[in-house]
Design a protein around this motif. Structure first.
Motif, PDB file in Angstrom:
ATOM      1  N   TRP A  47      -3.580  -8.535   4.472  1.00  0.00           N
ATOM      2  CA  TRP A  47      -2.337  -7.783   4.414  1.00  0.00           C
ATOM      3  C   TRP A  47      -2.565  -6.300   4.651  1.00  0.00           C
ATOM      4  O   TRP A  47      -1.722  -5.630   5.258  1.00  0.00           O
ATOM      5  CB  TRP A  47      -1.616  -8.028   3.097  1.00  0.00           C
ATOM      6  CG  TRP A  47      -0.885  -9.334   3.124  1.00  0.00           C
ATOM      7  CD1 TRP A  47      -1.209 -10.477   2.458  1.00  0.00           C
ATOM      8  CD2 TRP A  47       0.261  -9.647   3.916  1.00  0.00           C
ATOM      9  NE1 TRP A  47      -0.326 -11.474   2.782  1.00  0.00           N
ATOM     10  CE2 TRP A  47       0.589 -10.991   3.669  1.00  0.00           C
ATOM     11  CE3 TRP A  47       1.046  -8.925   4.806  1.00  0.00           C
ATOM     12  CZ2 TRP A  47       1.671 -11.617   4.279  1.00  0.00           C
ATOM     13  CZ3 TRP A  47       2.121  -9.554   5.415  1.00  0.00           C
ATOM     14  CH2 TRP A  47       2.426 -10.883   5.145  1.00  0.00           C
ATOM     15  N   SER A  48      -3.697  -5.780   4.202  1.00  0.00           N
ATOM     16  CA  SER A  48      -3.996  -4.365   4.450  1.00  0.00           C
ATOM     17  C   SER A  48      -4.142  -4.096   5.943  1.00  0.00           C
ATOM     18  O   SER A  48      -3.618  -3.101   6.460  1.00  0.00           O
ATOM     19  CB  SER A  48      -5.274  -3.948   3.722  1.00  0.00           C
ATOM     20  OG  SER A  48      -5.121  -4.088   2.336  1.00  0.00           O
ATOM     21  N   ILE A  49      -4.832  -4.979   6.643  1.00  0.00           N
ATOM     22  CA  ILE A  49      -5.012  -4.807   8.087  1.00  0.00           C
ATOM     23  C   ILE A  49      -3.684  -4.950   8.818  1.00  0.00           C
ATOM     24  O   ILE A  49      -3.341  -4.128   9.677  1.00  0.00           O
ATOM     25  CB  ILE A  49      -6.062  -5.801   8.624  1.00  0.00           C
ATOM     26  CG1 ILE A  49      -7.446  -5.437   8.095  1.00  0.00           C
ATOM     27  CG2 ILE A  49      -6.049  -5.835  10.141  1.00  0.00           C
ATOM     28  CD1 ILE A  49      -8.504  -6.489   8.350  1.00  0.00           C
ATOM     29  N   VAL A  50      -2.915  -5.977   8.478  1.00  0.00           N
ATOM     30  CA  VAL A  50      -1.626  -6.196   9.140  1.00  0.00           C
ATOM     31  C   VAL A  50      -0.703  -4.998   8.926  1.00  0.00           C
ATOM     32  O   VAL A  50      -0.067  -4.499   9.863  1.00  0.00           O
ATOM     33  CB  VAL A  50      -0.967  -7.499   8.631  1.00  0.00           C
ATOM     34  CG1 VAL A  50       0.490  -7.585   9.048  1.00  0.00           C
ATOM     35  CG2 VAL A  50      -1.725  -8.702   9.123  1.00  0.00           C
ATOM     36  N   LEU A  51      -0.637  -4.514   7.700  1.00  0.00           N
ATOM     37  CA  LEU A  51       0.272  -3.409   7.412  1.00  0.00           C
ATOM     38  C   LEU A  51      -0.228  -2.082   7.965  1.00  0.00           C
ATOM     39  O   LEU A  51       0.576  -1.220   8.344  1.00  0.00           O
ATOM     40  CB  LEU A  51       0.521  -3.323   5.904  1.00  0.00           C
ATOM     41  CG  LEU A  51       1.269  -4.525   5.327  1.00  0.00           C
ATOM     42  CD1 LEU A  51       1.299  -4.460   3.807  1.00  0.00           C
ATOM     43  CD2 LEU A  51       2.671  -4.628   5.896  1.00  0.00           C
ATOM     44  N   ALA A  52      -1.543  -1.895   8.040  1.00  0.00           N
ATOM     45  CA  ALA A  52      -2.077  -0.676   8.654  1.00  0.00           C
ATOM     46  C   ALA A  52      -1.774  -0.658  10.152  1.00  0.00           C
ATOM     47  O   ALA A  52      -1.382   0.389  10.701  1.00  0.00           O
ATOM     48  CB  ALA A  52      -3.579  -0.576   8.407  1.00  0.00           C
ATOM     49  N   VAL A  53      -1.945  -1.793  10.800  1.00  0.00           N
ATOM     50  CA  VAL A  53      -1.604  -1.879  12.227  1.00  0.00           C
ATOM     51  C   VAL A  53      -0.099  -1.671  12.414  1.00  0.00           C
ATOM     52  O   VAL A  53       0.331  -0.965  13.333  1.00  0.00           O
ATOM     53  CB  VAL A  53      -2.067  -3.231  12.815  1.00  0.00           C
ATOM     54  CG1 VAL A  53      -1.488  -3.450  14.205  1.00  0.00           C
ATOM     55  CG2 VAL A  53      -3.581  -3.290  12.842  1.00  0.00           C
ATOM     56  N   ALA A  54       0.714  -2.241  11.529  1.00  0.00           N
ATOM     57  CA  ALA A  54       2.167  -2.077  11.621  1.00  0.00           C
ATOM     58  C   ALA A  54       2.560  -0.614  11.450  1.00  0.00           C
ATOM     59  O   ALA A  54       3.416  -0.103  12.178  1.00  0.00           O
ATOM     60  CB  ALA A  54       2.863  -2.942  10.572  1.00  0.00           C
ATOM     61  N   ALA A  55       1.933   0.082  10.506  1.00  0.00           N
ATOM     62  CA  ALA A  55       2.241   1.497  10.302  1.00  0.00           C
ATOM     63  C   ALA A  55       1.796   2.331  11.502  1.00  0.00           C
ATOM     64  O   ALA A  55       2.499   3.259  11.915  1.00  0.00           O
ATOM     65  CB  ALA A  55       1.582   1.994   9.021  1.00  0.00           C
ATOM     66  N   ALA A  56       0.652   2.002  12.071  1.00  0.00           N
ATOM     67  CA  ALA A  56       0.181   2.731  13.255  1.00  0.00           C
ATOM     68  C   ALA A  56       1.125   2.511  14.437  1.00  0.00           C
ATOM     69  O   ALA A  56       1.484   3.458  15.148  1.00  0.00           O
ATOM     70  CB  ALA A  56      -1.237   2.298  13.611  1.00  0.00           C
ATOM     71  N   VAL A  57       1.540   1.278  14.636  1.00  0.00           N
ATOM     72  CA  VAL A  57       2.484   0.978  15.719  1.00  0.00           C
ATOM     73  C   VAL A  57       3.824   1.660  15.446  1.00  0.00           C
ATOM     74  O   VAL A  57       4.443   2.224  16.353  1.00  0.00           O
ATOM     75  CB  VAL A  57       2.661  -0.548  15.882  1.00  0.00           C
ATOM     76  CG1 VAL A  57       3.836  -0.876  16.786  1.00  0.00           C
ATOM     77  CG2 VAL A  57       1.383  -1.163  16.411  1.00  0.00           C
ATOM     78  N   GLY A  58       4.258   1.642  14.201  1.00  0.00           N
ATOM     79  CA  GLY A  58       5.513   2.302  13.845  1.00  0.00           C
ATOM     80  C   GLY A  58       5.472   3.797  14.102  1.00  0.00           C
ATOM     81  O   GLY A  58       6.462   4.398  14.509  1.00  0.00           O
ATOM     82  N   PHE A  59       4.316   4.412  13.892  1.00  0.00           N
ATOM     83  CA  PHE A  59       4.172   5.841  14.172  1.00  0.00           C
ATOM     84  C   PHE A  59       4.216   6.110  15.669  1.00  0.00           C
ATOM     85  O   PHE A  59       4.832   7.069  16.117  1.00  0.00           O
ATOM     86  CB  PHE A  59       2.867   6.370  13.576  1.00  0.00           C
ATOM     87  CG  PHE A  59       2.638   7.822  13.843  1.00  0.00           C
ATOM     88  CD1 PHE A  59       3.361   8.781  13.155  1.00  0.00           C
ATOM     89  CD2 PHE A  59       1.725   8.234  14.787  1.00  0.00           C
ATOM     90  CE1 PHE A  59       3.174  10.128  13.398  1.00  0.00           C
ATOM     91  CE2 PHE A  59       1.520   9.571  15.044  1.00  0.00           C
ATOM     92  CZ  PHE A  59       2.250  10.531  14.345  1.00  0.00           C
TER      93      PHE A  59
END
Length: 104
Positions: A47-59
């Motif tokens: 979940w940390s990896i998925v959400l970190a990638v999601a936050a990076a993409v969101g930025f």
């Protein structure tokens, strides 16, 4: 005139989506790793990896949140907040919002 309004609406949506993704990531990072296993959810690392990638993409797509990548990033954050987080709260004994008639 319409283009300016549309740009501001997309920017507000992008910032809101990015806020959801960052909030989900911070909440995930603050949880104990064993709670994920006890709640029968994927691991904290997943979940940390998925959400970190999601936050990076969101930025990256903050000015075009309705792109396919922006939508996938919001979905990842929403799945964590709507499914995983309540299960973790139940396992760890945290209570959600308590209204006038008890928890809801």
């Amino acid at each position: 005139m319409f283009f300016a309004v549309q740009t501001w609406v997309l920017l507000i949506l992008g910032v809101g989506a990015f806020g959801v993704e960052v909030y989900a990531l911070v909440d995930c990072l603050r949880r104990r790793p064993d709670a994920f296993v006890a709640a029968s959810k994927r691991t904290k690392q997943f979940w940390s990896i998925v959400l970190a990638v999601a936050a990076a993409v969101g930025f990256v797509v903050i000015f075009s949140p309705l792109s396919i990548f922006g939508l996938l990033a919001v979905v990842a954050g929403a799945v964590y907040l709507a499914d995983v987080r309540p299960a973790l709260d139940q396992v760890t004994g945290r209570r959600g919002s308590i209204g006038p008639y008890g928890p809801w």
